[in-house]
Design a protein around this motif. Structure first.
Motif, short mmCIF file in Angstrom:
data_model
loop_
_atom_site.label_atom_id
_atom_site.label_comp_id
_atom_site.label_asym_id
_atom_site.label_seq_id
_atom_site.Cartn_x
_atom_site.Cartn_y
_atom_site.Cartn_z
N ARG A 138 0.78 -1.23 -0.03
CA ARG A 138 0.03 -0.11 0.03
C ARG A 138 0.70 1.18 0.01
O ARG A 138 0.56 2.26 0.70
N ALA A 139 1.90 1.17 -0.64
CA ALA A 139 2.92 2.31 -0.70
C ALA A 139 3.50 2.58 -2.11
O ALA A 139 4.55 2.98 -2.03
N TRP A 140 2.86 2.15 -3.17
CA TRP A 140 3.45 2.30 -4.58
C TRP A 140 3.61 3.49 -4.92
O TRP A 140 4.50 3.72 -5.63
N LEU A 156 14.27 -7.03 -7.27
CA LEU A 156 13.54 -8.08 -7.14
C LEU A 156 12.07 -7.54 -6.47
O LEU A 156 12.36 -7.19 -5.14
N VAL A 157 11.02 -7.48 -6.72
CA VAL A 157 9.82 -7.42 -6.06
C VAL A 157 9.18 -8.57 -5.71
O VAL A 157 8.60 -9.48 -6.38
N SER A 164 -1.56 -4.16 -11.72
CA SER A 164 -1.00 -4.43 -13.23
C SER A 164 -0.23 -3.18 -13.66
O SER A 164 0.64 -3.09 -14.48
N GLU A 165 -0.74 -2.03 -13.44
CA GLU A 165 -0.28 -0.87 -14.01
C GLU A 165 0.81 -0.21 -13.62
O GLU A 165 1.52 0.43 -14.23
N HIS A 166 1.56 -0.94 -12.48
CA HIS A 166 2.84 -0.76 -12.09
C HIS A 166 3.82 -1.54 -12.60
O HIS A 166 5.28 -1.37 -12.46
N VAL A 167 3.29 -2.56 -13.54
CA VAL A 167 4.48 -3.49 -14.21
C VAL A 167 5.44 -2.54 -14.96
O VAL A 167 6.66 -2.87 -14.79
N SER A 168 5.05 -1.79 -15.87
CA SER A 168 5.77 -1.03 -16.71
C SER A 168 6.71 -0.39 -16.10
O SER A 168 8.21 -0.37 -16.33
N PRO A 169 6.55 0.70 -15.00
CA PRO A 169 7.26 1.38 -14.27
C PRO A 169 8.54 0.53 -13.55
O PRO A 169 9.60 0.76 -13.63
N SER A 195 0.51 -10.86 -16.31
CA SER A 195 0.83 -9.64 -16.98
C SER A 195 2.38 -9.78 -16.91
O SER A 195 2.79 -8.76 -17.84
N LEU A 196 3.08 -10.44 -16.35
CA LEU A 196 4.54 -10.15 -16.18
C LEU A 196 5.11 -11.17 -17.62
O LEU A 196 4.61 -12.43 -17.83
N PRO A 197 6.30 -10.77 -17.91
CA PRO A 197 6.90 -11.35 -18.94
C PRO A 197 7.50 -12.68 -18.22
O PRO A 197 8.23 -12.57 -17.30
N PRO A 198 7.59 -13.81 -18.80
CA PRO A 198 8.14 -15.09 -18.10
C PRO A 198 9.68 -14.84 -17.78
O PRO A 198 9.94 -15.34 -16.72
N GLU A 199 10.40 -14.14 -18.83
CA GLU A 199 11.79 -13.84 -18.35
C GLU A 199 12.18 -12.74 -17.06
O GLU A 199 13.06 -12.48 -16.78
#
Length: 250
Positions: A138-140, A156-157, A164-169, A195-199
């Protein structure tokens, strides 16, 4: 989950775990059974000497990560930061953390103390070219702002469950994401994980020994186009990309 492995495949790493509490090996030679290699995070400076001792004893199986969890951020001092730097000098593969911010924990540590601690961790990681293990609840908003100001070499998150909108940043900051059984068994987390790339994905136990194979199986089940054998190879590569100081993710 028919067709998925019932035993831990050889070479499977654990991207995020902790020292058992109270620390004991329960008669085992190795306190983190099952994982080929484990990133073991400290929560507070009182953990550091035990973690360092284990890392010296099992250099091929433990990657230590030294830091002060946001739950303990109010106790950080200059003495601790000096000791953290010394430990990173001793362990060239070691990471920094777990660190970050948490607005859900009660009693809550003041945000100012959490931000100061988080910034100090990031500054040290940048100086030493180390990956950072991130804890964020709760602190994004403030966390992403600080990451933009002090981007770490690799990130490493841990315990990823969105939004999901925070994936790109986060990908912009060379982030990988670890997920455990708790996230993978929660259907409300599945869209965020898919929504994450497998890599950029890794399994974790978060200190719950025995949860590595369920995490791996559930991860495979969310991406049925990729067989478990493919996932094992990808996870090993992801783990090396995170932990190797010589690798910078594209």
């Amino acid at each position: 989950m028919a067709g998925y492995p019932s035993e831990i495949p050889p070479g499977l790493p654990d991207a995020h775990t902790h020292l058992p509490r109270p620390f004991e090996t329960n008669g085992r030679d190795f306190p983190f059974p099952g994982a080929a290699s484990s990133i073991v995070c400290s929560a507070e400076p009182n953990d550091w000497d035990t973690l360092a001792s284990l890392a010296r004893q099992y250099p091929e199986r433990i990657i230590p990560s030294f830091g002060i969890h946001p739950w303990h951020a109010g106790n950080a001092s200059d003495i601790h930061w000096q000791r953290l730097t010394e430990l990173l000098d001793e362990f060239p593969m070691a990471g920094v953390g777990e660190t970050g911010m948490d607005k859900a924990r009660r009693p809550r540590i003041p945000q100012e103390a959490q931000e100061k601690s988080f910034r100090t961790h990031l500054g040290i990681a940048r100086e030493k070219n180390r990956f950072v293990t991130l804890h964020c609840v709760r602190a994004w908003g403030p966390v992403l702002k600080i990451l933009d100001e002090l981007p770490p070499p690799r990130l490493l998150v841990h315990a990823w469950h969105g939004p999901s909108e925070h994936v790109s940043p986060l990908l912009k900051h060379n982030a990988l994401f670890s997920v455990g059984s708790r996230q993978l068994m929660d259907e409300s987390c599945h869209a965020a994980i898919r929504s994450l790339p497998p890599e950029r994905l890794l399994p974790e136990t978060d200190g719950y020994t025995g949860n590595l194979i369920p995490a791996f199986r559930y991860l495979c089940s969310l991406f049925r186009d990729c067989p478990p054998e493919w996932w094992l190879i990808q996870i090993r590569e992801n783990y090396m990309n995170l932990s190797s100081p010589s690798i910078f993710l594209p």
